[in-house]
Enzyme design. Structure first.
Site, PDB file in Angstrom:
ATOM      1  N   LYS A 153     -91.401 -34.257 -19.114  1.00  8.55           N
ATOM      2  CA  LYS A 153     -92.224 -33.704 -18.966  1.00  8.55           C
ATOM      3  C   LYS A 153     -92.983 -34.065 -20.047  1.00  8.55           C
ATOM      4  CE  LYS A 153     -92.394 -29.318 -20.876  1.00  8.55           C
ATOM      5  NZ  LYS A 153     -93.481 -29.092 -21.992  1.00  8.55           N
ATOM      6  N   ASN A 154     -92.439 -34.042 -20.841  1.00 10.27           N
ATOM      7  CA  ASN A 154     -94.268 -34.666 -22.278  1.00 10.27           C
ATOM      8  C   ASN A 154     -94.973 -35.331 -22.367  1.00 10.27           C
ATOM      9  OD1 ASN A 154     -94.021 -31.280 -22.706  1.00 10.27           O
ATOM     10  ND2 ASN A 154     -93.107 -32.264 -25.073  1.00 10.27           N
TER      11      ASN A 154
ATOM     12  N   CYS B 201     -96.367 -21.685 -23.954  1.00  8.20           N
ATOM     13  CA  CYS B 201     -95.010 -21.454 -24.677  1.00  8.20           C
ATOM     14  C   CYS B 201     -95.723 -19.854 -25.864  1.00  8.20           C
ATOM     15  CB  CYS B 201     -93.601 -22.178 -24.748  1.00  8.20           C
ATOM     16  SG  CYS B 201     -92.725 -22.610 -23.974  1.00  8.20           S
TER      17      CYS B 201
ATOM     18  N   ARG C 270    -101.753 -21.461 -31.691  1.00  4.78           N
ATOM     19  CA  ARG C 270    -101.593 -23.206 -31.256  1.00  4.78           C
ATOM     20  C   ARG C 270    -102.673 -23.751 -30.827  1.00  4.78           C
ATOM     21  NH1 ARG C 270     -96.817 -24.489 -26.761  1.00  4.78           N
ATOM     22  NH2 ARG C 270     -97.110 -26.572 -27.694  1.00  4.78           N
TER      23      ARG C 270
ATOM     24  N   ASP D 148     -88.648 -29.240 -31.011  1.00  2.00           N
ATOM     25  CA  ASP D 148     -87.969 -28.885 -29.653  1.00  2.00           C
ATOM     26  C   ASP D 148     -86.671 -28.590 -29.250  1.00  2.00           C
ATOM     27  OD1 ASP D 148     -90.861 -28.566 -28.306  1.00  2.00           O
ATOM     28  OD2 ASP D 148     -90.753 -29.994 -27.169  1.00  2.00           O
TER      29      ASP D 148
ATOM     30  N   ARG E  17     -90.225 -25.079 -16.141  1.00  2.00           N
ATOM     31  CA  ARG E  17     -91.296 -25.351 -15.994  1.00  2.00           C
ATOM     32  C   ARG E  17     -90.585 -26.844 -17.584  1.00  2.00           C
ATOM     33  NH1 ARG E  17     -93.107 -22.919 -21.317  1.00  2.00           N
ATOM     34  NH2 ARG E  17     -94.443 -25.470 -21.133  1.00  2.00           N
TER      35      ARG E  17
HETATM   36  C1  UD1 Z   1     -96.308 -31.143 -27.974  1.00  2.00           C
HETATM   37  C2  UD1 Z   1     -95.386 -30.672 -27.071  1.00  2.00           C
HETATM   38  C3  UD1 Z   1     -94.278 -29.654 -27.653  1.00  2.00           C
HETATM   39  C4  UD1 Z   1     -93.753 -29.719 -28.847  1.00  2.00           C
HETATM   40  C5  UD1 Z   1     -94.780 -30.714 -29.778  1.00  2.00           C
HETATM   41  C6  UD1 Z   1     -94.739 -30.640 -31.421  1.00  2.00           C
HETATM   42  C7  UD1 Z   1     -96.570 -31.365 -24.790  1.00  2.00           C
HETATM   43  C8  UD1 Z   1     -96.918 -30.706 -23.907  1.00  2.00           C
HETATM   44  N1  UD1 Z   1     -95.789 -30.415 -25.821  1.00  2.00           N
HETATM   45  O1  UD1 Z   1     -96.843 -30.013 -28.181  1.00  2.00           O
HETATM   46  O2  UD1 Z   1     -93.502 -29.583 -26.835  1.00  2.00           O
HETATM   47  O3  UD1 Z   1     -93.641 -29.064 -29.727  1.00  2.00           O
HETATM   48  O4  UD1 Z   1     -95.705 -31.356 -29.344  1.00  2.00           O
HETATM   49  O5  UD1 Z   1     -93.932 -31.740 -31.558  1.00  2.00           O
HETATM   50  O6  UD1 Z   1     -96.453 -32.616 -25.298  1.00  2.00           O
HETATM   51  N2  UD1 Z   1    -102.015 -27.685 -34.980  1.00  2.00           N
HETATM   52  C9  UD1 Z   1    -103.412 -27.038 -35.287  1.00  2.00           C
HETATM   53  N3  UD1 Z   1    -104.566 -27.426 -34.711  1.00  2.00           N
HETATM   54  C10 UD1 Z   1    -104.771 -28.470 -33.672  1.00  2.00           C
HETATM   55  C11 UD1 Z   1    -103.360 -29.388 -33.001  1.00  2.00           C
HETATM   56  C12 UD1 Z   1    -102.255 -28.894 -33.801  1.00  2.00           C
HETATM   57  O7  UD1 Z   1    -102.661 -26.164 -36.207  1.00  2.00           O
HETATM   58  O8  UD1 Z   1    -105.530 -28.421 -33.009  1.00  2.00           O
HETATM   59  C13 UD1 Z   1    -100.850 -27.690 -34.829  1.00  2.00           C
HETATM   60  C14 UD1 Z   1    -100.369 -26.539 -33.825  1.00  2.00           C
HETATM   61  O9  UD1 Z   1    -100.427 -25.181 -34.270  1.00  2.00           O
HETATM   62  C15 UD1 Z   1     -98.720 -26.584 -34.630  1.00  2.00           C
HETATM   63  C16 UD1 Z   1     -98.258 -28.222 -35.352  1.00  2.00           C
HETATM   64  O10 UD1 Z   1     -99.886 -28.283 -34.784  1.00  2.00           O
HETATM   65  O11 UD1 Z   1     -98.686 -25.943 -35.667  1.00  2.00           O
HETATM   66  C17 UD1 Z   1     -97.845 -28.979 -33.992  1.00  2.00           C
HETATM   67  O12 UD1 Z   1     -99.184 -29.324 -33.024  1.00  2.00           O
HETATM   68  P1  UD1 Z   1     -98.597 -30.592 -31.885  1.00  2.00           P
HETATM   69  O13 UD1 Z   1     -98.742 -31.871 -32.509  1.00  2.00           O
HETATM   70  O14 UD1 Z   1     -99.918 -30.500 -31.510  1.00  2.00           O
HETATM   71  O15 UD1 Z   1     -97.855 -30.092 -30.216  1.00  2.00           O
HETATM   72  P2  UD1 Z   1     -98.252 -29.923 -29.492  1.00  2.00           P
HETATM   73  O16 UD1 Z   1     -99.174 -31.814 -29.017  1.00  2.00           O
HETATM   74  O17 UD1 Z   1     -99.533 -28.787 -28.799  1.00  2.00           O
END
Ligand code: UD1
Length: 419
Positions: free
Chosen positions: A22-23, A117, A122, A307, A399
Site C-alpha cells: 500500500k505505502n 488514520c 500529522r 506500523d 484501507r
Molecule cells: C508514512 C506511512 C505510514 C508510516 C509512516 C512512518 C504512507 C502512506 N504512510 O506516513 O504508514 O507510519 O510513514 O513510517 O506511506 N512530520 C512532521 N512534519 C511533516 C511530516 C511529518 O512533523 O511535514 C512528523 C509526523 O507527524 C510524524 C513523523 O514526522 O510524527 C513521521 O511522519 P512521516 O514519516 O512523514 O510519515 P508519513 O509519510 O505521513
C-alpha cells in the site's frame, strides 16, 4: 459497519502470500502524474486507499483502468487539472503526495490538508518548507486550503530535513524531477518505499540516486516517458502475518515476505523465542509457548517500524514478564491498547511508552478498531484469545489489507465477516 467474528485460541498453520505494498503503490500512482505517457503498475492491491487515490487522479485528468487483475493502466495526457478533491484529500493521508507531481508538471497545486488514520497530529510543514526551498510560493487559506505555485518552474537546492519524513522525502523527490539543476535531500527517509519510488521514477527517465541512504540527489530532466512496474510486496502485511503466527503459537510461511525489509521485526521475534526460517521467496515463523518480554523502540527505517508497533504489542501481552514499548514516530499511537485490555491484556500508558505486563491468556470480547494497524493488532490478539470475539469498524482494515479475513481463514482461523 462491518465486523469480524473470531473464534480464537487456535494456532494458525499454513502459508499465505502478501500483496503489493500500500505505502509504495500510492506513491507510484501519484508519480504517474509526472508523465503524459502511459504507466502500467502490476501487483497492485485492491484496497480502499488505492480506490481513493484512483478517484483523486481521475479528477485531475488521469485516464485509469484495470487491464487485468492487479494491473492498473494510468495515463495523464495534456490538460492536467491542478485542483485536488477536498473530500478525497481529507479522507487519506497519502493524498498529499499529489502536491510534488502537480507542482512539477502543472507548476500549480490547489490542495487541502490531508486526513488519514487517527494516530495523532500529522503536520506537513516539512513538505511545505522543502517545496519553498525549491522556489514554490505557498499560500495557506482558511479551511485548510493550500495554493502553491512555481511560475517559471522549480529550481534545485540543498534541503535538510529536521526529521526523515517518508512523505516529505517522496514529495520532494517528485517535485524536483524537472527542477533546474541539482536537488540534494539530506537526512532523507530510507524506507524501502523510497527506494521503490526512485526505481520507478528512473524507469520513467528521471535521474535520481542515493535512495536508501541519508542523501538523495536529483538531477533535473526535461521530461519523463511511460513505464511498466511491479509493486514490491508489503512489508507491513508480511509482518502482520508473521506476528499472527507468533501470537497463536502457530507456524506460518509468508510468501513474498522480504527478510531484508523486515530485519528489525525478525530480530525481535527471535529475541521473543520464535523460530525464523528464511527461504528464497518466503519467511516462516514458528511460534513459541514461552514469549520473552521485549524492549521495543519505534524508529525511522531501518529501526523498528511504527506500523508494526500495535501488532508486536499484541504479542507482548502474552509474554512471560513486562515489556516496554516506546513510540517515537507517532506518540499518540496507543489508542488501541485500551481495546486490548478488554481482551484481558494488562497495559499501562505513560507518555510515549506502553508498559505491557504479560498475562497467561487472553479472553474473547467485543472490541472496536480505531485505525488500520491498531485494528489489525486487535484481530491477531482475538485470534489468540479463547472463545468468541467481535472486532467492529473493520473498514479501517480494508484501507490497507487485501482480503484479510480470507487470508487468515486460509491459515485455519475460524472467522466470519459480517456486512
Ligand atoms: C508514512 C506511512 C505510514 C508510516 C509512516 C512512518 C504512507 C502512506 N504512510 O506516513 O504508514 O507510519 O510513514 O513510517 O506511506 N512530520 C512532521 N512534519 C511533516 C511530516 C511529518 O512533523 O511535514 C512528523 C509526523 O507527524 C510524524 C513523523 O514526522 O510524527 C513521521 O511522519 P512521516 O514519516 O512523514 O510519515 P508519513 O509519510 O505521513
Amino acid at each position: 459497519m462491518s465486523e469480524l467474528l473470531i473464534y480464537g485460541g487456535k494456532p494458525l498453520i499454513g502459508s499465505v502470500k502478501v500483496s503489493g505494498a500500500k505505502n509504495s503503490v500510492l506513491k507510484l500512482m501519484a508519480a504517474s502524474l509526472l508523465t503524459k505517457e502511459p504507466c502500467i503498475l502490476k501487483n497492485v492491491p485492491n484496497l480502499i486507499d488505492v480506490q481513493k487515490m484512483l478517484s483523486l487522479l481521475t479528477d485531475l485528468g488521469t485516464e485509469a483502468k484495470w487491464i487485468a487483475p492487479g494491473s492498473l493502466y494510468l495515463c495523464t495526457p495534456n490538460g492536467l487539472n491542478y485542483y485536488g478533491s477536498e473530500r478525497l484529500m481529507r479522507e487519506m493521508r497519502a493524498s498529499i503526495l499529489i502536491l510534488g507531481p502537480l507542482l512539477a508538471r502543472a507548476k500549480k497545486a490547489h490542495v487541502y490538508y490531508p486526513g488519514g488514520c487517527a494516530i495523532g497530529p500529522r503536520p506537513i510543514d516539512l513538505h511545505l518548507k522543502a517545496l519553498e526551498a525549491l522556489g514554490a510560493k505557498v499560500e495557506q487559506e482558511q479551511g485548510g486550503v493550500l495554493f502553491l505555485q512555481a511560475n517559471g518552474g522549480l529550481r534545485g537546492n540543498r534541503i535538510y530535513f529536521d526529521f526523515p519524513s517518508v512523505g516529505a522525502t517522496e514529495n520532494l523527490m517528485m517535485a524536483a524531477v524537472f527542477a533546474k539543476g541539482r536537488t540534494t535531500i539530506e537526512n532523507a527517509a530510507k524506507e524501502p518505499e523510497i527506494v521503490e519510488l526512485q526505481k520507478f521514477l528512473n524507469n520513467l527517465g528521471a535521474n535520481i540516486h542515493g535512495a536508501g541512504t541519508d542523501t538523495i540527489v536529483i538531477e533535473g530532466v526535461k521530461e519523463l516517458k511511460g513505464a511498466e512496474y511491479t509493486v514490491v510486496s508489503d512489508r507491513i502485511e508480511a509482518g502482520t502475518f508473521l506476528l499472527a503466527g507468533a501470537i497463536t503459537q502457530g507456524t506460518v510461511k509468508v510468501y513474498g515476505a522480504r527478510a531484508d525489509h523486515n530485519e528489525a521485526l525478525l530480530y525481535k521475534l527471535q529475541e521473543a523465542g520464535c523460530k525464523i526460517d528464511i527461504g528464497p521467496s518466503y519467511v516462516e515463523v514458528k511460534g513459541s509457548k514461552h514469549i520473552e518480554p521485549l524492549r521495543i523502540r519505534t524508529m525511522p527505517y531501518p529501526g523498528f517500524p511504527t506500523d508494526l508497533q500495535p501488532l508486536i504489542t499484541a504479542l507482548l501481552t502474552l509474554a512471560e514478564g513486562t515489556s516496554l514499548v516506546t513510540e517515537t514516530v507517532f506518540p499518540d499511537r496507543f489508542k488501541y491498547t485500551h481495546e486490548l485490555t478488554r481482551l484481558g491484556a494488562k497495559i499501562c500508558i505513560e507518555g510515549e511508552c506502553a508498559i505491557v505486563k504479560g498475562v497467561a491468556k487472553l479472553k474473547g470480547a467485543k472490541v472496536e478498531a480505531f485505525d488500520l494497524r491498531g485494528g489489525a493488532a486487535l484481530v491477531i490478539a482475538a485470534l489468540a484469545a479463547s472463545g468468541e470475539s467481535r472486532v467492529s469498524q473493520l473498514e479501517h482494515l480494508d484501507r490497507g489489507y487485501e482480503k484479510f479475513s480470507e487470508k487468515i481463514a486460509s491459515l485455519g482461523a475460524i472467522v466470519e465477516r459480517q456486512n
